[in-house]
Design a protein around this motif. Structure first.
Motif, PDB file in Angstrom:
ATOM      1  N   ARG A 109      15.288 -40.135 -48.867  1.00  0.00           N
ATOM      2  CA  ARG A 109      14.106 -39.674 -49.376  1.00  0.00           C
ATOM      3  C   ARG A 109      14.730 -40.034 -51.006  1.00  0.00           C
ATOM      4  N   GLY A 110      13.854 -39.946 -51.894  1.00  0.00           N
ATOM      5  CA  GLY A 110      13.977 -39.809 -53.251  1.00  0.00           C
ATOM      6  C   GLY A 110      13.031 -40.865 -53.868  1.00  0.00           C
ATOM      7  N   ARG A 111      13.242 -42.068 -53.693  1.00  0.00           N
ATOM      8  CA  ARG A 111      12.063 -43.080 -53.980  1.00  0.00           C
ATOM      9  C   ARG A 111      10.655 -43.789 -53.515  1.00  0.00           C
ATOM     10  N   VAL A 112      10.114 -44.059 -54.139  1.00  0.00           N
ATOM     11  CA  VAL A 112       8.776 -43.766 -53.580  1.00  0.00           C
ATOM     12  C   VAL A 112       8.773 -44.814 -52.057  1.00  0.00           C
ATOM     13  N   PRO A 113       8.087 -44.498 -50.747  1.00  0.00           N
ATOM     14  CA  PRO A 113       8.880 -44.179 -49.592  1.00  0.00           C
ATOM     15  C   PRO A 113       7.888 -45.774 -49.768  1.00  0.00           C
ATOM     16  N   VAL A 114       7.628 -46.474 -48.144  1.00  0.00           N
ATOM     17  CA  VAL A 114       8.210 -48.109 -48.180  1.00  0.00           C
ATOM     18  C   VAL A 114       6.679 -47.679 -46.724  1.00  0.00           C
ATOM     19  N   VAL A 115       5.862 -47.890 -46.852  1.00  0.00           N
ATOM     20  CA  VAL A 115       4.983 -47.812 -45.401  1.00  0.00           C
ATOM     21  C   VAL A 115       4.616 -49.505 -44.937  1.00  0.00           C
ATOM     22  N   SER A 154      -0.528 -36.456 -43.849  1.00  0.00           N
ATOM     23  CA  SER A 154       0.477 -35.441 -43.625  1.00  0.00           C
ATOM     24  C   SER A 154       1.612 -35.280 -43.269  1.00  0.00           C
ATOM     25  N   LEU A 155       2.093 -36.264 -43.997  1.00  0.00           N
ATOM     26  CA  LEU A 155       3.487 -36.864 -44.441  1.00  0.00           C
ATOM     27  C   LEU A 155       3.817 -36.275 -45.677  1.00  0.00           C
ATOM     28  N   GLY A 156       2.680 -35.897 -46.935  1.00  0.00           N
ATOM     29  CA  GLY A 156       2.720 -35.213 -48.389  1.00  0.00           C
ATOM     30  C   GLY A 156       3.487 -36.587 -49.177  1.00  0.00           C
ATOM     31  N   ILE A 157       2.778 -38.251 -48.918  1.00  0.00           N
ATOM     32  CA  ILE A 157       2.928 -39.309 -49.101  1.00  0.00           C
ATOM     33  C   ILE A 157       1.459 -39.664 -50.212  1.00  0.00           C
ATOM     34  N   ILE A 178      -1.862 -41.239 -33.821  1.00  0.00           N
ATOM     35  CA  ILE A 178      -1.539 -41.918 -34.780  1.00  0.00           C
ATOM     36  C   ILE A 178       0.161 -42.181 -34.510  1.00  0.00           C
ATOM     37  N   ALA A 179       0.905 -42.221 -33.523  1.00  0.00           N
ATOM     38  CA  ALA A 179       2.377 -42.249 -33.780  1.00  0.00           C
ATOM     39  C   ALA A 179       3.327 -43.434 -35.411  1.00  0.00           C
ATOM     40  N   TYR A 180       3.783 -42.991 -34.951  1.00  0.00           N
ATOM     41  CA  TYR A 180       5.140 -43.063 -36.761  1.00  0.00           C
ATOM     42  C   TYR A 180       6.191 -42.849 -36.370  1.00  0.00           C
ATOM     43  N   GLU A 181       6.578 -43.243 -37.065  1.00  0.00           N
ATOM     44  CA  GLU A 181       8.160 -43.025 -37.791  1.00  0.00           C
ATOM     45  C   GLU A 181       8.283 -42.820 -38.811  1.00  0.00           C
ATOM     46  N   ARG A 182       9.628 -42.204 -38.785  1.00  0.00           N
ATOM     47  CA  ARG A 182       9.853 -42.072 -40.564  1.00  0.00           C
ATOM     48  C   ARG A 182      11.588 -42.123 -40.734  1.00  0.00           C
TER      49      ARG A 182
END
Length: 275
Positions: free
Chosen positions: A16-22, A78-81, A8-12
């Motif tokens: 960092r610091g606040r709750v991520p947006v997916v 895998s991203l620890g989210i 699965i391809a992804y970008e991030r």
């Protein structure tokens, strides 16, 4: 471009610091549909976007039944989210809600733009007409016609004339849809795993604050889906844009970014929650 171990391809991007947006894309697109809001959002937020399997750069067929929600959850693991704001468009909205009911602790909030996919309850005449146009074109090996059917119905919308959307926008959506057809045509038969029980029967389990965005120029099946989601998810709110069809974030990226920013900045008490 990074990939998960299953392809699965992804970008991030972003601080960092606040709750991520997916961001989870529509079935007529891939992660590129978020290009415009992405560029503004990553200046201030930790943001992830992915290509669901069979779209964009996620070209590997599944080793078992196809399960978009499992692919999404694997990526987040895998991203620890463990907690995030989920933003889903169309098919991706269904995947986002499936993730939210599978892991109730995952979703800080849900923004569902033109909810579709596994959230659609029934095929209306408009939806059947689209499916007939797409399936007929594919049966004739007319990829151009199949792509055009998707652009016509989902970007222009059934209530507006063909070609209403700007040519450049139509070309961008056509390229994403064509690539998806090309990727999956090489796979052969693929079994699909559906959530059991189906997500439509579990809307009352959603504990995350939920905002539903719908375009008035969209198919009636999506209007029906949005209404069902809004009534089924406790405390959900709905916004309708009169000048949008099925891809509001593509048609009106600046307005969508403003809406998303406002939603993310609201306090949990203001968003509403049934926790």
């Amino acid at each position: 471009m990074p990939h998960t171990r299953t392809g699965i391809a992804y970008e991030r991007g972003g601080p960092r610091g606040r709750v991520p947006v997916v961001l989870v894309h529509a079935g007529v697109a891939d992660r590129r549909m978020w290009d415009a809001p992405w560029s503004g959002l990553v200046t201030e937020r930790d943001v992830v976007r992915l290509d669901l399997r069979g779209f964009g750069e996620s070209v590997e067929p599944p080793t078992g039944p196809l399960s978009p929600v499992d692919d999404l959850l694997e990526l987040l693991d895998s991203l620890g989210i463990g907690r995030c704001h989920l933003v889903g468009a169309s098919f991706g909205a269904g995947v986002a809600v499936e993730a939210a009911v599978t892991r109730p602790e995952l979703a800080e909030s849900l923004l569902l733009s033109a909810p579709g996919g596994s959230l659609i309850a029934e095929a209306t005449d408009q939806l059947r007409d689209f499916l007939a146009a797409e399936e007929g074109a594919l049966a004739d090996d007319d990829l151009d016609a199949a792509v055009e059917a998707n652009v016509r119905w989902w970007l222009d919308g059934p209530h507006r004339a063909a070609g209403t959307a700007p040519a450049a926008m139509r070309a961008e959506v056509a390229a994403m849809q064509r690539l998806a057809f090309e990727i999956t045509s090489s796979w052969g038969p693929v079994e699909e795993r559906e959530l059991d029980p189906p997500v439509l029967t579990r809307l009352g389990e959603v504990v995350a604050p939920t905002l539903v965005l719908v375009g008035a120029q969209d198919l009636d099946a999506i209007a029906d889906t949005a209404a069902r989601v809004a009534s089924g998810v406790p405390g959900a709110r709905t916004i309708e844009w009169p000048d949008a069809a099925h891809l509001p974030s593509v048609e009106h990226p600046d307005r969508f970014l403003e809406l998303l920013r406002g939603w993310l900045e609201e306090s949990p008490q203001t968003r509403g929650t049934n926790r």
